[in-house]
Design a protein around this motif. Structure first.
Motif, PDB file in Angstrom:
ATOM      1  N   THR A   2       1.192  -0.858  12.668  1.00 59.07           N
ATOM      2  CA  THR A   2       1.187  -1.738  11.490  1.00 59.07           C
ATOM      3  C   THR A   2      -0.178  -1.742  10.824  1.00 59.07           C
ATOM      4  N   ALA A   3      -1.228  -1.824  11.661  1.00 57.85           N
ATOM      5  CA  ALA A   3      -2.585  -1.821  11.102  1.00 57.85           C
ATOM      6  C   ALA A   3      -2.846  -0.520  10.354  1.00 57.85           C
ATOM      7  N   LEU A   4      -2.368   0.601  10.912  1.00 59.12           N
ATOM      8  CA  LEU A   4      -2.569   1.884  10.232  1.00 59.12           C
ATOM      9  C   LEU A   4      -1.810   1.920   8.919  1.00 59.12           C
ATOM     10  N   GLN A   5      -0.591   1.365   8.927  1.00 62.71           N
ATOM     11  CA  GLN A   5       0.203   1.395   7.697  1.00 62.71           C
ATOM     12  C   GLN A   5      -0.411   0.505   6.628  1.00 62.71           C
ATOM     13  N   ASP A   6      -1.121  -0.539   7.050  1.00 64.18           N
ATOM     14  CA  ASP A   6      -1.752  -1.438   6.086  1.00 64.18           C
ATOM     15  C   ASP A   6      -3.138  -0.966   5.673  1.00 64.18           C
ATOM     16  N   ASN A   7      -3.637   0.090   6.307  1.00 64.17           N
ATOM     17  CA  ASN A   7      -4.971   0.581   5.959  1.00 64.17           C
ATOM     18  C   ASN A   7      -4.988   1.012   4.492  1.00 64.17           C
ATOM     19  N   PRO A   8      -5.990   0.536   3.742  1.00 69.39           N
ATOM     20  CA  PRO A   8      -6.011   0.888   2.315  1.00 69.39           C
ATOM     21  C   PRO A   8      -6.080   2.396   2.052  1.00 69.39           C
ATOM     22  N   LEU A   9      -6.574   3.155   3.025  1.00 77.52           N
ATOM     23  CA  LEU A   9      -6.639   4.606   2.819  1.00 77.52           C
ATOM     24  C   LEU A   9      -5.280   5.258   3.004  1.00 77.52           C
ATOM     25  N   ASN A  10      -4.342   4.541   3.613  1.00 74.48           N
ATOM     26  CA  ASN A  10      -3.032   5.134   3.917  1.00 74.48           C
ATOM     27  C   ASN A  10      -2.157   5.102   2.677  1.00 74.48           C
ATOM     28  N   LYS A  11      -1.952   6.261   2.084  1.00 75.83           N
ATOM     29  CA  LYS A  11      -1.198   6.330   0.836  1.00 75.83           C
ATOM     30  C   LYS A  11       0.251   6.764   1.074  1.00 75.83           C
ATOM     31  N   LEU A  12       0.682   6.801   2.333  1.00 71.72           N
ATOM     32  CA  LEU A  12       2.024   7.336   2.604  1.00 71.72           C
ATOM     33  C   LEU A  12       3.108   6.523   1.901  1.00 71.72           C
ATOM     34  N   GLN A  13       2.950   5.186   1.903  1.00 74.18           N
ATOM     35  CA  GLN A  13       3.974   4.358   1.240  1.00 74.18           C
ATOM     36  C   GLN A  13       3.970   4.640  -0.266  1.00 74.18           C
ATOM     37  N   THR A  14       2.754   4.770  -0.830  1.00 72.97           N
ATOM     38  CA  THR A  14       2.663   5.073  -2.257  1.00 72.97           C
ATOM     39  C   THR A  14       3.313   6.407  -2.558  1.00 72.97           C
ATOM     40  N   TYR A  15       2.982   7.407  -1.725  1.00 81.42           N
ATOM     41  CA  TYR A  15       3.567   8.728  -1.959  1.00 81.42           C
ATOM     42  C   TYR A  15       5.082   8.673  -1.860  1.00 81.42           C
TER      43      TYR A  15
END
Lengths: 440, 501
Positions: free
Chosen positions: B32-45
């Motif tokens: 969850t912390a990784l998914q919320d990391n601002p650098l993680n653009k996977l959800q945006t992509y």
């Protein structure tokens, strides 16, 4: 059941995995569905069967589980590469597999009495070291890119790319096994100085040489992972040969000091360490060179996997609308991140378990072997395989700094497949000799 | 040696356990912390790959749609461009920015709402979003723009009007028109950081702000509707109560005049509204008192962000505004400084520090038209998935019974007088018994010393009150609401009613 029949049955999981894997990729990406790809799968299975028949004839007593485990890994790798990089690379990987099988057969035929390798041990060790530094020889460096992501691991001959370290690791194991067969007694005993047993310096020389080789890899190849893999594998042989934990401790300390000194003085290694320590620092993530982009994105991908994974074909590999890799080198160095993303913790753990089983069978062969050289060689080969898995998976999962070694049999790449087939051939040779019924 | 081999194998096993432990860390414990990391653009992509649903006007015209771009991603297109940009907003998945309805209904449009129901909904939701059906009417919206852009519509200067038009169905709260000038092309929102790109050109205000929802203007005499409602509904006065219409009167120690300093003698409340007599309404407000005025303002929706399906940070609440802190002040106000002191008399005629959005005045007039009942304004009616199933619907919601129906009927009759005989005669179209109220608020003075006014008109057809309109035009020289805003409101009512017939 006889050993060879067990081996044949052992190929069934590989066949099922291949069929199920290809089917899953087909369902996910219906656009890729074609008879041609199915043919590749069938041919691949045929090759595994041919390998089995060859072993049945030439190595009737060898361990029956090693080859099926390798087949499972290779089939799994083929499916992953097919899914990640497409049919062309999967076909090339299958071709490498064929070449690997030929090398396997060649090794078995040529070195039926592998103990004659001992006669060439100095030739082998010098050859291996020369081989390793080839990437720094002008003219052999990669034409497009002098370094593979900052480390010197490849040479280019014509259009063929080649990773000499993959082969050198076998040569060094053979040398050390042979050397320690002769000198382990002297090393283990030595003279007592201040209550501590110090081996005679002339016998210690070659062991110190190993440390030198590991440092050489750091200095010349800039690759902490390969260095760790060699050193760990060779230290394993020293430990088994001498049964002295102190060697291991001293060896690890020496390596640590050397690696720390060189790591802080060679910018490429230092940037790898920084990316390992602070992968989520925005300035490092967005850096032009020495970036933590790859390692951080690998971790983000793994986070998507959860327990069961998103499923085949679900991981995001390129930034949508572009051809930019989201996870660079997803078919080679980073393949474990994609596997975790798509198959989850359970899939990744299963893969690690297969490696552990393979390593266990390798150690088993070492234990059954009747002569020291065979024992030490099989130990070294198994250990170096295990440490290679640890180095690359540990890099992807941020246990240690990330470096570019391949995941044996799974990563895309000819050198890796071929070298590891030689490694397996040697293990099977040791095993066959060890389990051969003694004729009275 | 075999014992050493076994020990070595144990070490290798330990290393593999470490690998499994770290893999669990990333896949499960820190996932969850990784998914919320601002650098993680996977959800945006992942959202780039979602085909967002359409936004469809009430008359079937497509206001927003997604068209395929190369690489399996989608581009958002707004066929109506600047006509609906202020209201629809935009969604720029690549930049990760959005505004307006596109932002408010982002979950529905990207399919997250229906994906939640699915066991197999992988992250990023479904690949196809749901369609949003809007209450907006594209033809009437186009008319609003045409009327505001017409040369001369806002004074001798041939430049288009700055202002807003809002039309609401009083009985349901459905917003049929919401247009404001200046606007922008939401197909390329990034370009509008520069004012020179606003439409129409040139405008010196930021054009990304929807004046109808976020713009706050002095309401002038249109606010007398609120004062009248308070006077009548509280039972203190009737339409026939009489007052002195002489000018000037002293309010808060300063003289207050009628327009042209005209004295009307003794007048009824109806006459006072008809001729918009300040010198009646300011003392009336004072006699009603702060608490009663505040009570009715609140009932109409003042002092709270409108209950509209729209991002709250893109809307403004209406009321007395402290210019220094930009915060609303409730009457009588703390009165610790000039800026937070409420002049109740002047507030009652729509002056003082009143800052009101065009939507708020549309809500006031819609309440009168709907027999005193305020409905929550709505921009969307339903969400429909790709299979045509209604996933979510937004039925009319009653906000408050602001005044008794009988009082509303009295107020309606008074407003009809305004158009028939008073300041709003230019809205008196034949065949349409329009009732309304004008507003003229002096706002600024040009460099040449020319005074500028905001011109308001709010109104509805009394015989068939199925639409209520508010028109606000900003900074017109001698900009009487009756001269400039009333004809536009009348045109809007005529067209919207003709469409329904």
């Amino acid at each position: 059941m006889r050993a060879r029949n067990r081996e044949l049955f052992g190929l069934v999981p590989a066949a099922l995995l291949l069929t199920a894997g290809f089917a899953a990729v087909f369902i996910q990406e219906s656009g890729k569905l074609s008879n041609v790809s199915l043919v590749y799968g069938a041919v691949f299975l045929g090759l595994c069967l041919a390998g089995h028949i060859f072993i049945r004839i030439t190595l009737p007593h060898a361990d029956p589980y090693i080859f099926p485990l390798v087949a499972v890994l290779a089939c799994f790798g083929l499916v992953m590469i097919y899914r990640i990089a497409g049919a062309t690379e999967a076909r090339q990987q299958a071709q490498w597999f064929v070449l690997g099988l030929f090398l396997f057969a060649g090794t078995v035929m040529f070195f039926r009495d592998y103990r004659k390798l001992e006669n060439y041990r100095y030739l082998i060790v010098i050859g291996s070291i020369v081989f390793m530094v080839l990437p720094r020889v002008p003219g052999l460096e990669s034409a497009t890119q002098t370094q593979t992501y900052g480390a010197y691991l490849e040479i280019h001959v014509g259009s063929v790319t080649f990773q000499p370290t993959e082969f050198a690791k076998i040569g060094l194991v053979i040398f050390l096994a042979s050397y320690l067969r002769d000198h382990r007694q002297a090393l283990a005993e030595g003279r007592k100085i201040f209550g501590y047993r110090v081996p005679p310096l002339k016998h210690l020389g070659p062991v110190l040489l190993l440390w030198g080789v590991a440092m050489l890899i750091l200095v010349f190849l800039h690759d902490i992972g390969s260095s760790l893999m060699f050193y760990g594998g060779l230290l394993s042989i020293v430990y088994v040969a001498t049964q002295r934990v102190s060697f291991v401790v001293i060896g690890l300390v020496a390596f640590g000091v050397g690696a720390w000194y060189l790591g802080t003085h060679i910018p490429h290694i230092d940037s790898r360490v920084q990316a390992w320590l602070y992968p989520f620092k925005p300035s490092l993530y967005n850096a032009q060179s020495g970036s933590s982009y790859q390692i951080a994105n690998g971790l983000f991908s793994q986070a998507q996997g959860g327990l069961f994974g998103q499923g085949f074909g679900q991981a995001l590999l390129t930034v949508p609308g572009t051809h930019d890799a989201y996870v660079p080198l997803s078919d080679t160095d980073m393949i474990y991140a994609v596997i975790t993303d798509e198959l989850g913790l359970f899939g990744a753990a299963a893969l690690l378990l297969i490696y552990l089983l393979l390593v266990a069978r390798g150690f088993k062969a070492a234990m059954l072997a009747r002569d020291s050289f065979s024992k030490l060689m099989a130990t070294g080969l198994s250990a170096i395989l295990a440490i290679q898995v640890f180095v690359i998976v540990g890099g992807v999962t941020r246990v240690i700094p990330f470096t570019g070694v391949t995941l044996p049999f799974v990563s895309y790449g000819g050198s890796s497949i071929m070298a590891n087939f030689i490694l397996v051939a040697l293990l099977l040779l040791v095993s066959d000799r060890a389990r051969r019924p003694t004729t009275t | 040696m075999n014992r050493a081999i076994v020990r070595l194998f144990a070490v290798m096993m330990l290393l593999f356990v470490v690998l499994v432990a770290f893999t669990s860390r990333w896949t499960v414990f820190s996932a969850t912390a990784l998914q919320d990391n601002p650098l993680n653009k996977l959800q945006t992509y992942a959202s780039w790959k979602v085909k967002r649903g359409k936004i469809i006007a009430e008359d079937g015209v497509v206001l927003a749609k997604s068209v395929p771009a190369s690489g399996g991603i989608w581009n958002r297109k707004y066929p109506q461009g600047s006509l609906f940009a202020q209201t629809i907003g935009y969604s720029d998945e690549q930049q990760g920015s959005s505004a307006g309805m596109e932002q408010f209904f982002g979950q529905q449009l990207s399919g997250h709402k229906s994906a939640l129901a699915s066991v197999f909904g992988s992250f990023g939701g479904a690949a196809v979003g749901d369609d949003l059906y809007s209450t907006l009417d594209s033809k009437a919206q186009a008319l609003a723009r045409k009327l505001l852009d017409k040369p001369g519509a806002c004074g001798p200067n041939p430049t288009p009007c700055t202002g807003a038009v809002v039309a609401i169905v009083p009985q349901t709260g459905a917003v049929r028109v919401m247009y404001s000038n200046p606007t922008y092309d939401d197909n390329d929102p990034n370009k509008y950081g520069r004012d020179s790109d606003c439409e129409p050109n040139p405008f010196d205000n930021g054009c990304l702000v929807n004046l109808a929802l976020a713009g706050r203007f002095p309401p002038g005499s249109t606010f007398k509707l609120v004062t009248t409602a308070a006077a009548l509904d509280s039972g203190k006065y009737t339409p026939d109560s009489t007052f002195s219409g002489d000018s000037p009167v002293t309010i808060s120690g300063r003289p207050l005049q009628n327009d042209s300093n005209h004295s009307y003698g003794e007048v009824t409340l109806t006459q006072a509204l008809t001729d918009s007599i300040n010198t009646v309404y300011a003392p009336l407000g004072l006699s009603l008192g702060s608490n009663l005025m505040l009570e009715y303002m609140r009932r109409f929706g003042f002092y709270s962000t409108p209950p509209l399906q729209y991002p709250a940070n893109e809307m403004s609440a209406s009321g007395e505004l402290d210019e220094q802190t930009q915060k609303l002040v409730k009457p009588p106000g703390p009165c610790t400084s000039y800026y937070n002191c409420v002049d109740l008399g002047r507030m009652s005629i729509g002056q003082d520090k009143l800052a009101v959005t065009p939507l708020q005045m549309a809500m006031v007039v819609a309440t009168v038209a709907d027999r005193g009942k305020l409905m929550e304004p709505r921009l969307a009616t339903k969400v429909v998935d790709a299979e045509g199933q209604v996933v979510e619907s937004f039925p009319p919601v009653e906000d408050d019974q602001v005044m008794k129906p009988k009082i509303a009927a009295e107020l309606q009759a008074m407003m009809r007088d305004v158009v028939e005989e008073g300041t709003g005669q230019s809205a008196n179209l034949e065949g349409y018994q329009i009732a309304g109220k004008t507003g003229t608020a002096s706002t600024a003075v040009t460099k040449d010393g020319q005074p500028l006014d905001d011109a308001w008109f709010v109104g509805f057809p009394i015989h068939d009150p199925d639409i209520a309109v508010a028109v606000m035009l900003e900074n017109i020289p001698e900009g009487y609401g009756g001269t400039y805003a009333a004809p536009i409101a009348a045109q809007m009512i005529k067209t919207l009613q003709a469409e329904d017939r």
